[in-house]
Design an enzyme around this catalytic site. Structure first.
Site, PDB file in Angstrom:
ATOM      1  N   CYS A 162     -59.964  59.895 -12.847  1.00  0.00           N
ATOM      2  CA  CYS A 162     -59.242  59.970 -13.843  1.00  0.00           C
ATOM      3  C   CYS A 162     -60.212  60.871 -15.044  1.00  0.00           C
ATOM      4  CB  CYS A 162     -59.170  58.634 -14.584  1.00  0.00           C
ATOM      5  SG  CYS A 162     -57.970  57.339 -13.748  1.00  0.00           S
ATOM      6  N   HIS A 168     -54.174  64.160 -15.827  1.00  0.00           N
ATOM      7  CA  HIS A 168     -53.096  63.502 -14.990  1.00  0.00           C
ATOM      8  C   HIS A 168     -52.110  63.007 -15.803  1.00  0.00           C
ATOM      9  CE1 HIS A 168     -56.017  60.424 -15.449  1.00  0.00           C
ATOM     10  NE2 HIS A 168     -54.977  59.633 -15.395  1.00  0.00           N
ATOM     11  N   HIS A 170     -48.904  59.854 -16.832  1.00  0.00           N
ATOM     12  CA  HIS A 170     -48.491  58.594 -16.784  1.00  0.00           C
ATOM     13  C   HIS A 170     -46.959  58.417 -17.331  1.00  0.00           C
ATOM     14  CE1 HIS A 170     -52.127  56.547 -15.090  1.00  0.00           C
ATOM     15  NE2 HIS A 170     -52.774  57.289 -16.331  1.00  0.00           N
ATOM     16  N   ASP A 208     -44.935  61.833 -26.775  1.00  0.00           N
ATOM     17  CA  ASP A 208     -44.068  61.893 -25.552  1.00  0.00           C
ATOM     18  C   ASP A 208     -44.348  63.530 -25.193  1.00  0.00           C
ATOM     19  OD1 ASP A 208     -42.268  61.453 -23.750  1.00  0.00           O
ATOM     20  OD2 ASP A 208     -40.657  62.280 -24.649  1.00  0.00           O
ATOM     21  N   HIS A 209     -44.510  63.736 -24.000  1.00  0.00           N
ATOM     22  CA  HIS A 209     -44.764  64.868 -23.174  1.00  0.00           C
ATOM     23  C   HIS A 209     -45.781  65.901 -23.836  1.00  0.00           C
ATOM     24  CE1 HIS A 209     -40.892  63.823 -21.311  1.00  0.00           C
ATOM     25  NE2 HIS A 209     -40.842  64.802 -20.342  1.00  0.00           N
ATOM     26  N   GLU A 258     -49.464  50.945 -18.465  1.00  0.00           N
ATOM     27  CA  GLU A 258     -49.716  52.304 -17.887  1.00  0.00           C
ATOM     28  C   GLU A 258     -49.209  52.678 -16.613  1.00  0.00           C
ATOM     29  OE1 GLU A 258     -54.026  52.958 -16.699  1.00  0.00           O
ATOM     30  OE2 GLU A 258     -54.049  54.653 -18.152  1.00  0.00           O
TER      31      GLU A 258
HETATM   32 NI    NI Z   1     -54.672  57.760 -16.289  1.00  0.00          NI
END
Ligand code: NI
Length: 269
Positions: A162, A168, A170, A208-209, A258
């Site tokens: 992470c 990364h 979610h 968002d995004h 998450e």
């Molecule tokens: Ni994460």
């Protein structure tokens, strides 16, 4: 020691006239009763599930299923069939129907999967139940778990993959729960249109995004763990809600999912 069991049922019902805040003319409602009580040493049960089903059929799915609530159900003559009022109807109809061993501890009604109205009195069945309304939202964002208070080696050790430098992503789900009393004129705890606009402004548009670390002010220096995300959503909504006339409603809880396996809740205390 009290044991709680939950049982669900569905019914479909409509409205002859749309509500101001609900232009849809019907819903496939999902409802859940929670019955609390002591385990009967003879049967090993709090209550026979068949008896719970019988109450639901006689008091809920039978009287409401397939009906136009505002014209065909006496309880909603002059009472707006909002989810809050329907949940109250379920509570009033089902309480005291579980014999000497069980008591109605909670009623939950989902008019849609993204809206939950609950009346609960889990701790003390003699207390008036608490009304909560929970709205679910989602956004997609990327992040990198990295604390500025730790060395690079410590970050790599603690956060593992992470901590990957480029981040990364979610698909986050989060729930906003309000508690209080429904407004007798609107039958609602709060205006969902108003809440949706505020959540859009305070959470969805900024996050968002986006890459939380790089693209948001909130996590420019703050490590975007789900714990911090949950608390920041609470804090930002609380600040924004100061200028909103909420009547009897108060922000009660924020929850963030998450992943399917991670879920975080914050009550502001
Ligand atoms: Ni994460």
């Amino acid at each position: 020691m009290t044991m709680y069991l939950r049982r669900r049922a569905t019914f479909s019902a409509g409205l002859s006239c749309p509500l101001p805040a609900d232009p849809g003319r019907g819903h496939d409602y999902l409802c859940e009763l929670t019955v609390g009580g002591l385990i009967d040493p003879l049967t090993g049960m709090v209550i026979n599930i068949r008896d719970v089903d019988a109450v639901m059929k006689a008091r809920v799915t039978g009287p409401l299923g397939g009906k136009l609530l505002d014209t065909e159900v006496a309880a909603f003559q002059g009472v707006l069939p909002t989810p809050e009022n329907i949940a109250r109807f379920l509570w009033n109809e089902c309480r005291d129907k579980f014999g000497v061993h069980g008591f109605l501890a909670r009623v939950i009604l989902w008019p849609t999967p993204l809206l939950q109205v609950a009346l609960s009195s889990l701790e003390n069945p003699h207390e008036a139940p608490m009304l909560t309304v929970t709205r679910t939202y989602d956004f997609s964002a990327s992040h990198r778990l990295h604390s500025l208070n730790l060395s690079d080696a410590e970050n790599a050790e603690i956060f593992g993959k992470c901590n990957w430098e480029n981040g990364h992503g979610h698909n986050y789900e989060f729930e906003v729960t309000f508690a209080g009393e429904a407004n007798p004129q609107t039958g609602q705890l709060l205006s969902l249109d108003c809440l949706d606009k505020i959540v859009d402004e305070v959470v969805l548009k900024p996050y968002d995004h986006k890459h939380l670390n790089c693209d948001t002010v909130d996590f420019h220096t703050l490590n975007p763990t789900s714990e911090n995300l949950t608390k920041v959503i609470w804090d930002n909504l609380t600040s924004r809600l100061i200028s909103v006339p909420l009547g009897q409603a108060r922000l009660y809880r924020i929850a963030v999912r998450e992943t399917a396996r991670n879920y975080f809740e914050y009550y502001g205390e």
